[in-house]
Design a protein around this motif. Structure first.
Motif, PDB file in Angstrom:
ATOM      1  N   ASP A  22       0.905  -1.218  -0.248  1.00 58.65           N
ATOM      2  CA  ASP A  22       0.100   0.273  -0.092  1.00 58.65           C
ATOM      3  C   ASP A  22       0.874   1.180  -0.110  1.00 58.65           C
ATOM      4  N   SER A  23       2.053   1.110   0.254  1.00 58.84           N
ATOM      5  CA  SER A  23       2.915   2.323   0.272  1.00 58.84           C
ATOM      6  C   SER A  23       3.496   2.603  -1.138  1.00 58.84           C
ATOM      7  N   GLU A  24       2.933   1.937  -2.364  1.00 56.83           N
ATOM      8  CA  GLU A  24       3.245   2.243  -3.613  1.00 56.83           C
ATOM      9  C   GLU A  24       2.070   2.870  -4.204  1.00 56.83           C
ATOM     10  N   PRO A  25       2.122   3.897  -5.062  1.00 50.20           N
ATOM     11  CA  PRO A  25       1.101   4.628  -5.477  1.00 50.20           C
ATOM     12  C   PRO A  25       0.331   3.791  -6.594  1.00 50.20           C
ATOM     13  N   ASP A  26       1.030   2.820  -7.326  1.00 49.82           N
ATOM     14  CA  ASP A  26       0.182   2.211  -8.150  1.00 49.82           C
ATOM     15  C   ASP A  26      -0.115   0.653  -7.875  1.00 49.82           C
ATOM     16  N   LEU A  27      -0.114   0.340  -6.608  1.00 47.69           N
ATOM     17  CA  LEU A  27      -0.361  -0.785  -5.766  1.00 47.69           C
ATOM     18  C   LEU A  27      -1.382  -0.635  -4.752  1.00 47.69           C
ATOM     19  N   SER A  28      -2.462  -1.672  -4.632  1.00 49.23           N
ATOM     20  CA  SER A  28      -3.591  -1.486  -3.681  1.00 49.23           C
ATOM     21  C   SER A  28      -3.660  -2.701  -3.017  1.00 49.23           C
ATOM     22  N   VAL A  29      -3.669  -2.933  -1.861  1.00 48.08           N
ATOM     23  CA  VAL A  29      -4.381  -4.206  -1.300  1.00 48.08           C
ATOM     24  C   VAL A  29      -5.985  -4.056  -1.090  1.00 48.08           C
ATOM     25  N   VAL A  30      -6.427  -5.091  -1.760  1.00 41.69           N
ATOM     26  CA  VAL A  30      -7.949  -5.183  -1.656  1.00 41.69           C
ATOM     27  C   VAL A  30      -8.447  -6.265  -1.066  1.00 41.69           C
ATOM     28  N   GLY A  31      -7.905  -7.079  -0.638  1.00 44.92           N
ATOM     29  CA  GLY A  31      -8.239  -8.165   0.264  1.00 44.92           C
ATOM     30  C   GLY A  31      -7.293  -9.088   0.962  1.00 44.92           C
ATOM     31  N   GLU A  32      -7.802  -9.676   1.896  1.00 45.38           N
ATOM     32  CA  GLU A  32      -6.859 -10.744   2.769  1.00 45.38           C
ATOM     33  C   GLU A  32      -7.424 -12.038   2.946  1.00 45.38           C
ATOM     34  N   ALA A  33      -6.583 -13.096   3.255  1.00 43.67           N
ATOM     35  CA  ALA A  33      -7.157 -14.158   3.396  1.00 43.67           C
ATOM     36  C   ALA A  33      -6.303 -15.091   4.376  1.00 43.67           C
ATOM     37  N   ALA A  34      -6.737 -15.626   5.550  1.00 39.51           N
ATOM     38  CA  ALA A  34      -6.074 -16.200   6.614  1.00 39.51           C
ATOM     39  C   ALA A  34      -5.687 -17.642   6.134  1.00 39.51           C
ATOM     40  N   ASP A  35      -6.537 -18.361   5.114  1.00 48.14           N
ATOM     41  CA  ASP A  35      -6.448 -19.785   4.563  1.00 48.14           C
ATOM     42  C   ASP A  35      -6.507 -19.744   3.482  1.00 48.14           C
ATOM     43  N   GLY A  36      -6.033 -20.756   2.605  1.00 48.12           N
ATOM     44  CA  GLY A  36      -6.306 -21.217   1.021  1.00 48.12           C
ATOM     45  C   GLY A  36      -7.724 -21.296   0.869  1.00 48.12           C
ATOM     46  N   ALA A  37      -8.449 -21.576   2.213  1.00 49.98           N
ATOM     47  CA  ALA A  37      -9.791 -21.970   1.583  1.00 49.98           C
ATOM     48  C   ALA A  37     -10.754 -20.684   1.798  1.00 49.98           C
ATOM     49  N   GLU A  38     -10.093 -19.356   2.084  1.00 48.67           N
ATOM     50  CA  GLU A  38     -10.834 -18.129   2.050  1.00 48.67           C
ATOM     51  C   GLU A  38     -10.288 -17.418   0.697  1.00 48.67           C
ATOM     52  N   VAL A  39      -9.442 -17.939   0.077  1.00 51.26           N
ATOM     53  CA  VAL A  39      -8.957 -17.114  -1.063  1.00 51.26           C
ATOM     54  C   VAL A  39      -9.670 -16.979  -2.359  1.00 51.26           C
ATOM     55  N   VAL A  40     -10.359 -18.037  -2.855  1.00 50.10           N
ATOM     56  CA  VAL A  40     -11.118 -18.043  -3.956  1.00 50.10           C
ATOM     57  C   VAL A  40     -12.250 -17.091  -3.835  1.00 50.10           C
ATOM     58  N   PRO A  41     -13.048 -17.044  -2.531  1.00 50.39           N
ATOM     59  CA  PRO A  41     -14.194 -15.967  -2.460  1.00 50.39           C
ATOM     60  C   PRO A  41     -13.545 -14.656  -2.378  1.00 50.39           C
ATOM     61  N   VAL A  42     -12.471 -14.392  -1.981  1.00 54.60           N
ATOM     62  CA  VAL A  42     -11.812 -12.948  -1.829  1.00 54.60           C
ATOM     63  C   VAL A  42     -11.681 -12.488  -3.281  1.00 54.60           C
ATOM     64  N   VAL A  43     -11.016 -13.517  -3.998  1.00 51.63           N
ATOM     65  CA  VAL A  43     -10.633 -13.179  -5.234  1.00 51.63           C
ATOM     66  C   VAL A  43     -11.823 -12.905  -5.986  1.00 51.63           C
ATOM     67  N   ARG A  44     -12.764 -13.768  -6.076  1.00 52.07           N
ATOM     68  CA  ARG A  44     -13.970 -13.699  -6.987  1.00 52.07           C
ATOM     69  C   ARG A  44     -14.648 -12.197  -6.724  1.00 52.07           C
ATOM     70  N   ALA A  45     -14.479 -11.760  -5.258  1.00 50.62           N
ATOM     71  CA  ALA A  45     -15.279 -10.557  -4.934  1.00 50.62           C
ATOM     72  C   ALA A  45     -14.559  -9.174  -5.391  1.00 50.62           C
TER      73      ALA A  45
END
Length: 212
Positions: A22-45
Motif C-alpha cells: 500500500d505504500s506504492e502509488p500504483d499498488l493497492s491491497v484489496v483483500g486478505e485471506a488467512a487460509d487457502g480456503a478463503e482465497v477464492v471467495p476473496v478473489v471472486r469478490a
C-alpha cells in the motif's frame, strides 16, 4: 492501479505485506485471506491482478488454492511468498500455476517489483532454485508438445531455463527481440504453458533440459 490480495495464515506477515504494497502509488491491497480456503471467495469478490500466496497454511494450502485460482475464468497471477526456497511446496505451487516465488526475507523494493513483473504477464524465474528443485524429482512427466518444438524453439526453451530475458536470448542467438518473442509464444502454445515458469518446469520434468 494494480490490485493485490494477500493470503497468509500469520496476521503479522499479512500486515507487513499490506504496509509494503500500500505504500506504492500504483499498488493497492484489496483483500486478505488467512487460509487457502478463503482465497477464492476473496478473489471472486475483489478481482485482483496478483495474489501473494503463502504455501503452508493449515486447512487448504497454497498449492491447492493456486490450482483453484488458475481454474477461474479470469485468474489472477499468483506469486508464492515462502520462507525456504528449496521447499518442495514451492515447486508444487509453481507446477500448479504460480508465476514465481519470493522469500519472506525479500527486500520491500524487490517485492513490489515482483508484483509489477507478474502483473505484466511475465514470469518471475529463479533458474538456480528451480533447477535444484527439479533435480530432486527426476523425469516425472511426459510432455507431448516437447516433440513438436522446432530446433530454434528448443534453443529458446533451453535459454529460458537458464533464466535469460528475451533481450539476452536475442543476443545469444543473434536474432531480433521480436523473433525471440515469437519463438517464446510458440513454445508456450506447444507446451500448453501459462508462462515461462510453466514452460521451464515442463522442460525439466520431461528431461528436455537436465537439471545438472
Amino acid at each position: 492501479m494494480l490490485k493485490v490480495v494477500i493470503a497468509d495464515d500469520e496476521a503479522l506477515i499479512r500486515t507487513g505485506l499490506r504496509i509494503i504494497v500500500d505504500s506504492e502509488p500504483d499498488l493497492s491491497v484489496v483483500g486478505e485471506a488467512a487460509d487457502g480456503a478463503e482465497v477464492v471467495p476473496v478473489v471472486r469478490a475483489q478481482r485482483p491482478d496478483v495474489v501473494l500466496m503463502d504455501v503452508r497454511m493449515p486447512r487448504v494450502d497454497g498449492i491447492q488454492a493456486t490450482r483453484q485460482l488458475v481454474a477461474l475464468d479470469d485468474p489472477p497471477k499468483v506469486l508464492v511468498v515462502t520462507t525456504f526456497e528449496n521447499d518442495d511446496y514451492v515447486y508444487d505451487a509453481l507446477r500448479a500455476g504460480a508465476s514465481g516465488f519470493l522469500l519472506k526475507r525479500t527486500k520491500p523494493d524487490d517485492l513490489v517489483r515482483a508484483v509489477r513483473v507478474v502483473a505484466a504477464g511475465e514470469a518471475l524465474l529463479f533458474p538456480a532454485a528451480i533447477r535444484a528443485l527439479a533435480a530432486t524429482r527426476g523425469h516425472t512427466a511426459q510432455v507431448p508438445g516437447i516433440g513438436r518444438l522446432t530446433g530454434r524453439e528448443g534453443d529458446v526453451l533451453r535459454l529460458m531455463a537458464r533464466g535469460l530475458s528475451n533481450g539476452e536470448i536475442a543476443a545469444e542467438l543473434v536474432v531480433s527481440q521480436e523473433t525471440v518473442k515469437t519463438h517464446v509464444g510458440n513454445v508456450l502454445a506447444k507446451l500448453d504453458a501459462r508462462d515461462r515458469t510453466q514452460a521451464v518446469i515442463a522442460a525439466y520434468e520431461s528431461g528436455f533440459v537436465a537439471p545438472g
